[in-house]
Enzyme design. Structure first.
Site, PDB file in Angstrom:
ATOM      1  CG  ASP A  52      -2.243   0.504   0.974  1.00 40.98           C
ATOM      2  OD1 ASP A  52      -2.661   0.420  -0.178  1.00 40.98           O
ATOM      3  OD2 ASP A  52      -2.878   1.024   1.894  1.00 40.98           O
ATOM      4  CG  HIS A  94       0.732   1.739  -9.330  1.00 41.37           C
ATOM      5  ND1 HIS A  94       0.412   1.369  -8.048  1.00 41.37           N
ATOM      6  CD2 HIS A  94      -0.377   2.348  -9.830  1.00 41.37           C
ATOM      7  CE1 HIS A  94      -0.844   1.734  -7.784  1.00 41.37           C
ATOM      8  NE2 HIS A  94      -1.332   2.343  -8.850  1.00 41.37           N
ATOM      9  CG  LEU A 122      11.614 -16.073  -2.018  1.00 39.59           C
ATOM     10  CD1 LEU A 122      10.998 -16.171  -0.627  1.00 39.59           C
ATOM     11  CD2 LEU A 122      12.126 -14.646  -2.261  1.00 39.59           C
TER      12      LEU A 122
HETATM   13  C1  FPP Z   1      -1.662  -0.218  -3.583  1.00 34.76           C
HETATM   14  O1  FPP Z   1      -1.265   1.134  -3.496  1.00 34.76           O
HETATM   15  C2  FPP Z   1      -0.946  -0.879  -4.659  1.00 34.76           C
HETATM   16  C3  FPP Z   1      -1.520  -1.516  -5.722  1.00 34.76           C
HETATM   17  C4  FPP Z   1      -2.976  -1.606  -5.910  1.00 34.76           C
HETATM   18  C5  FPP Z   1      -0.715  -2.137  -6.782  1.00 34.76           C
HETATM   19  C6  FPP Z   1       0.561  -2.795  -6.356  1.00 34.76           C
HETATM   20  C7  FPP Z   1       1.411  -2.960  -7.543  1.00 34.76           C
HETATM   21  C8  FPP Z   1       2.765  -2.850  -7.564  1.00 34.76           C
HETATM   22  C9  FPP Z   1       3.585  -2.627  -6.384  1.00 34.76           C
HETATM   23  C10 FPP Z   1       3.532  -2.922  -8.839  1.00 34.76           C
HETATM   24  C11 FPP Z   1       3.274  -4.082  -9.710  1.00 34.76           C
HETATM   25  C12 FPP Z   1       3.413  -5.385  -9.026  1.00 34.76           C
HETATM   26  C13 FPP Z   1       4.286  -6.318  -9.398  1.00 34.76           C
HETATM   27  C14 FPP Z   1       4.288  -7.625  -8.724  1.00 34.76           C
HETATM   28  C15 FPP Z   1       5.264  -6.048 -10.442  1.00 34.76           C
HETATM   29  P1  FPP Z   1      -2.353   2.261  -3.709  1.00 34.76           P
HETATM   30  O2  FPP Z   1      -2.458   2.557  -5.162  1.00 34.76           O
HETATM   31  O3  FPP Z   1      -3.628   1.833  -3.067  1.00 34.76           O
HETATM   32  O4  FPP Z   1      -1.739   3.467  -2.958  1.00 34.76           O
HETATM   33  P2  FPP Z   1      -2.546   4.582  -2.122  1.00 34.76           P
HETATM   34  O5  FPP Z   1      -3.267   3.847  -1.033  1.00 34.76           O
HETATM   35  O6  FPP Z   1      -1.465   5.463  -1.605  1.00 34.76           O
HETATM   36  O7  FPP Z   1      -3.470   5.257  -3.083  1.00 34.76           O
END
Ligand code: FPP
Length: 225
Positions: free
Chosen positions: A2, A19, A113
């Site tokens: 997050d 992201h 892993l």
């Molecule tokens: C949550 O942060 C994150 C996500 C919904 C996406 C996670 C994806 C990645 C870390 C990159 C791609 C993954 C891989 C495995 C390559 P948020 O968007 O909810 O952040 P916020 O709460 O600050 O809005």
């Protein structure tokens, strides 16, 4: 994982930049877990609720996932990492499914892993799918309902091949479970860090593991289990 959106907003960037930075944290965390001898790492990369995000963000995330899988599989293979995935994977775009299955196949024999990507994943959906699978087995005459206990139930979850997590790490200071591994985390220790996911790296992982190692685990009993 997050906090990608907040990380980007704090810098005046579009959310996708967050992201992209988050994908770098994935790489660092996988590396650190490998170094520490962690056996299983499950990353909540895309939830069943994330489909509700604007179409542009969903498409960008799927593109990022596809690129990550194509670019990092060789590195994972070299590090003896085995890639796996859980969730309703057929809901992913075809290109992502293809890249995912190729990466899973290419790393299938690795013994280090295991990285499990939770994609289009929801804990409640997983429990429902397990119930459907159990009902199917009962109706086919392969299972006596009286035999259903937590062990039998666990064998019908997406995670049937993996142990329950010992440690759950939540970034951005959020104090919610957000539909993640609801059954499996019954006795997991929870570590919450205020760090946003793109700022999470090796040191933060070491801190979380150090915090975990100080916990007294009782599994509902009086002594360490
Ligand atoms: C949550 O942060 C994150 C996500 C919904 C996406 C996670 C994806 C990645 C870390 C990159 C791609 C993954 C891989 C495995 C390559 P948020 O968007 O909810 O952040 P916020 O709460 O600050 O809005």
């Amino acid at each position: 994982m997050d906090g990608n959106g907040r990380w980007a907003r704090e810098r005046g960037h579009p959310r996708i930049r967050g992201h992209r930075a988050g994908a770098e944290s994935v790489r660092a965390t996988v590396e650190a877990c490998g170094d520490l001898g962690v056996e299983f790492l499950t990353l909540y990369a895309f939830s069943s609720e994330n489909w509700k995000r604007p179409e542009g963000e969903v498409q960008a995330l799927m593109g990022l996932l596809e690129r990550f899988l194509k670019e990092k599989t060789t590195e994972m293979a070299e590090r003896n990492v085995r890639l796996q995935a859980i969730g309703r994977l057929t809901q992913l775009p075809q290109r992502c499914q293809k890249a995912l299955h190729r990466a899973i196949e290419r790393t299938a024999d690795n013994t280090g892993l295991t990285v499990v990507l939770a994609l289009s994943y929801g804990g409640r959906e997983e429990i429902i799918d397990a119930v459907k699978s159990l009902v199917h087995h009962v109706q086919a005459g392969h299972l006596d309902p009286a035999m259903i206990d937590p062990d039998v139930f666990s064998k019908h979850l997406y995670t049937r091949y993996y142990p329950d997590p010992d440690l759950l790490i939540r970034t951005s200071g959020e104090l919610r479970l957000s539909n993640f591994l609801l059954w499996q985390i019954s006795y997991a220790e929870i570590h919450v860090t205020p760090k946003l996911w793109p700022d999470f790296g090796k040191q933060e992982l070491y801190d979380a593991v150090a915090d975990f190692s100080r916990r007294q685990r009782r599994f509902g009993g009086l002594t360490e289990g």
